[in-house]
Design a protein around this motif. Structure first.
Motif, mmCIF file in Angstrom:
data_model
loop_
_atom_site.group_PDB
_atom_site.id
_atom_site.type_symbol
_atom_site.label_atom_id
_atom_site.label_comp_id
_atom_site.label_asym_id
_atom_site.label_seq_id
_atom_site.Cartn_x
_atom_site.Cartn_y
_atom_site.Cartn_z
ATOM 1 N N PRO A 1 0.754 -1.276 -0.120
ATOM 2 C CA PRO A 1 -0.040 -0.089 -0.063
ATOM 3 C C PRO A 1 0.839 1.264 -0.088
ATOM 4 C CG PRO A 1 -0.771 -1.499 1.796
ATOM 5 C CD PRO A 1 0.638 -2.027 1.028
ATOM 6 N N LYS A 2 0.796 2.210 -0.966
ATOM 7 C CA LYS A 2 1.348 3.275 -1.057
ATOM 8 C C LYS A 2 0.903 4.158 -0.097
ATOM 9 C CE LYS A 2 2.708 3.284 -6.007
ATOM 10 N NZ LYS A 2 2.607 4.061 -7.307
ATOM 11 N N GLU A 3 -0.264 4.216 0.204
ATOM 12 C CA GLU A 3 -0.741 5.229 1.340
ATOM 13 C C GLU A 3 0.105 5.260 2.535
ATOM 14 O OE1 GLU A 3 -2.520 2.792 -0.340
ATOM 15 O OE2 GLU A 3 -3.703 3.926 -1.345
ATOM 16 N N LEU A 4 0.763 4.065 3.246
ATOM 17 C CA LEU A 4 1.563 4.013 4.524
ATOM 18 C C LEU A 4 2.971 4.693 3.895
ATOM 19 C CD1 LEU A 4 1.032 0.133 5.192
ATOM 20 C CD2 LEU A 4 -0.258 2.109 6.295
ATOM 21 N N GLN B 1 6.177 9.821 4.778
ATOM 22 C CA GLN B 1 6.755 11.058 4.081
ATOM 23 C C GLN B 1 6.204 12.353 4.737
ATOM 24 O OE1 GLN B 1 6.136 10.384 -0.241
ATOM 25 N NE2 GLN B 1 8.239 9.552 -0.360
ATOM 26 N N LEU B 2 4.714 12.344 4.863
ATOM 27 C CA LEU B 2 4.168 13.461 5.368
ATOM 28 C C LEU B 2 4.805 13.690 6.821
ATOM 29 C CD1 LEU B 2 0.630 13.426 4.251
ATOM 30 C CD2 LEU B 2 2.579 14.821 3.619
ATOM 31 N N ASP B 3 5.207 12.676 7.753
ATOM 32 C CA ASP B 3 5.655 12.685 9.056
ATOM 33 C C ASP B 3 7.106 12.941 9.158
ATOM 34 O OD1 ASP B 3 3.255 12.014 10.085
ATOM 35 O OD2 ASP B 3 3.623 9.836 10.337
ATOM 36 N N GLY B 4 7.799 13.147 7.718
ATOM 37 C CA GLY B 4 9.117 13.566 7.676
ATOM 38 C C GLY B 4 10.294 12.372 7.350
ATOM 39 N N LEU B 5 9.918 11.129 7.126
ATOM 40 C CA LEU B 5 10.722 10.008 6.945
ATOM 41 C C LEU B 5 11.372 10.113 5.593
ATOM 42 C CD1 LEU B 5 9.073 9.314 9.680
ATOM 43 C CD2 LEU B 5 9.525 6.963 8.996
ATOM 44 N N ASN B 6 12.727 10.005 5.413
ATOM 45 C CA ASN B 6 13.243 9.805 4.228
ATOM 46 C C ASN B 6 12.776 8.355 3.738
ATOM 47 O OD1 ASN B 6 15.332 8.387 5.398
ATOM 48 N ND2 ASN B 6 16.437 10.052 5.736
ATOM 49 N N ILE C 1 8.887 1.194 8.333
ATOM 50 C CA ILE C 1 7.634 1.106 7.703
ATOM 51 C C ILE C 1 7.358 -0.286 6.859
ATOM 52 C CG2 ILE C 1 5.481 2.030 6.536
ATOM 53 C CD1 ILE C 1 6.418 3.499 9.044
ATOM 54 N N VAL C 2 8.188 -0.356 5.866
ATOM 55 C CA VAL C 2 8.069 -1.350 5.099
ATOM 56 C C VAL C 2 8.671 -2.632 5.551
ATOM 57 C CG1 VAL C 2 8.737 -2.172 2.285
ATOM 58 C CG2 VAL C 2 8.312 0.306 3.107
#
Length: 278
Positions: A167-170, A175-180, A188-189
């Protein structure tokens, strides 16, 4: 269209085929287990009895106590199989994620190159591998056994298929939380890829654990032998000690069975993700 599940004769046929397959698979293992408790004379007599007539533990005593290199062979196999499995999990996952999610020059070319590698038999690469390892002085060494097998095109493709369906949404939320990208992959993955990683770990470990071709090409000192190569030393020119071979084979089988039994529940979960869209 008729639902197959409503046809009882198909179920009966399916269970019959599976039962026959199970028997064909299980009987040789049971015979080998029984032979590990038999003296050599009873094994070579040609009788097919599953229960030993002269039960003995001398075969296991021989390989555990009187064979000085058995535990070294076991240690070598563990070190190589665990190292190869860990490196494959890391590099195959990274490559699969890059092919599924990242954009870079030559991405499609690399993907088709990996697909082409799937058609190359391992036997073709043995001589080039030997010559390269000889040139850099890695013959008869752990790194010579580990480095050539630390990535696998089959499992790069498998992980790529898993991440394509991830799922790309995760990732977008991360990314919105600032993770590279690296942090997304790490935090996450990978934790959510446990089914695919577990299935990959089983196949890679068992392949490395059972590997005979590469060790017989690059290992020549008995102290560096792995278990498959060590077992072969019980076969002589004039006599083969099948009682010792069967006992050592049973010990050799236990780690692979334990790994498979522990991770077996992940196979169905992994198949759900790895067979989808391209």
């Amino acid at each position: 269209m008729t639902n197959i599940s409503r046809l009882p004769w198909l179920k009966v046929l399916l269970y019959l085929v599976l039962t026959v397959y199970a028997v064909v698979t299980l009987v040789p293992f049971l015979w080998a287990l029984s032979a590990s408790f038999k003296p050599l004379s009873e094994i070579i007599s040609g009788e097919l009895n599953l229960l030993p007539k002269n039960f003995t533990l001398d075969n296991y005593r021989q390989i555990f106590v009187q064979e000085p290199l058995f535990w070294r062979w076991f240690f070598n196999s563990v070190v190589i199989a665990v190292s190869v499995t860990g490196l494959n999990l890391l590099f195959n996952s990274m490559a699969g994620y890059a092919l599924a999610r990242l954009s870079f020059v030559g991405k499609r070319l690399w993907f088709f190159f990996i697909l082409a590698l799937l058609a190359v038999p391992i036997q073709i690469t043995l001589i080039p591998t030997f010559l390269i390892l000889k040139a850099i002085g890695w013959l008869n060494s752990y790194q010579g056994m580990i480095v050539p097998t630390m990535v696998n095109a089959t499992f790069i493709f498998m992980m790529r298929q898993f991440f394509v369906n991830f799922p790309k949404e995760l990732e977008e939320a991360a990314q919105l939380d600032g993770l590279n990208t690296l942090e997304i992959f790490r935090y996450i993955v990978l934790p959510l890829a446990k089914p695919a990683l577990a299935a990959q770990a089983v196949f890679v470990f068992m392949s490395s654990w059972n590997n005979f071709l590469l060790p017989i090409v690059i290992l020549f000192e008995p102290e560096m032998f792995t278990l498959p190569l060590g077992l072969n030393s019980f076969k002589g020119q004039y006599i083969s000690y099948w009682n010792y071979i069967m006992a050592a084979a049973m010990v050799f089988t236990l780690p692979a069975l334990a790994i498979y039994a522990f991770f077996n529940r992940y196979f169905i979960q992994s198949a759900t993700f790895t067979g989808g869209k391209g």
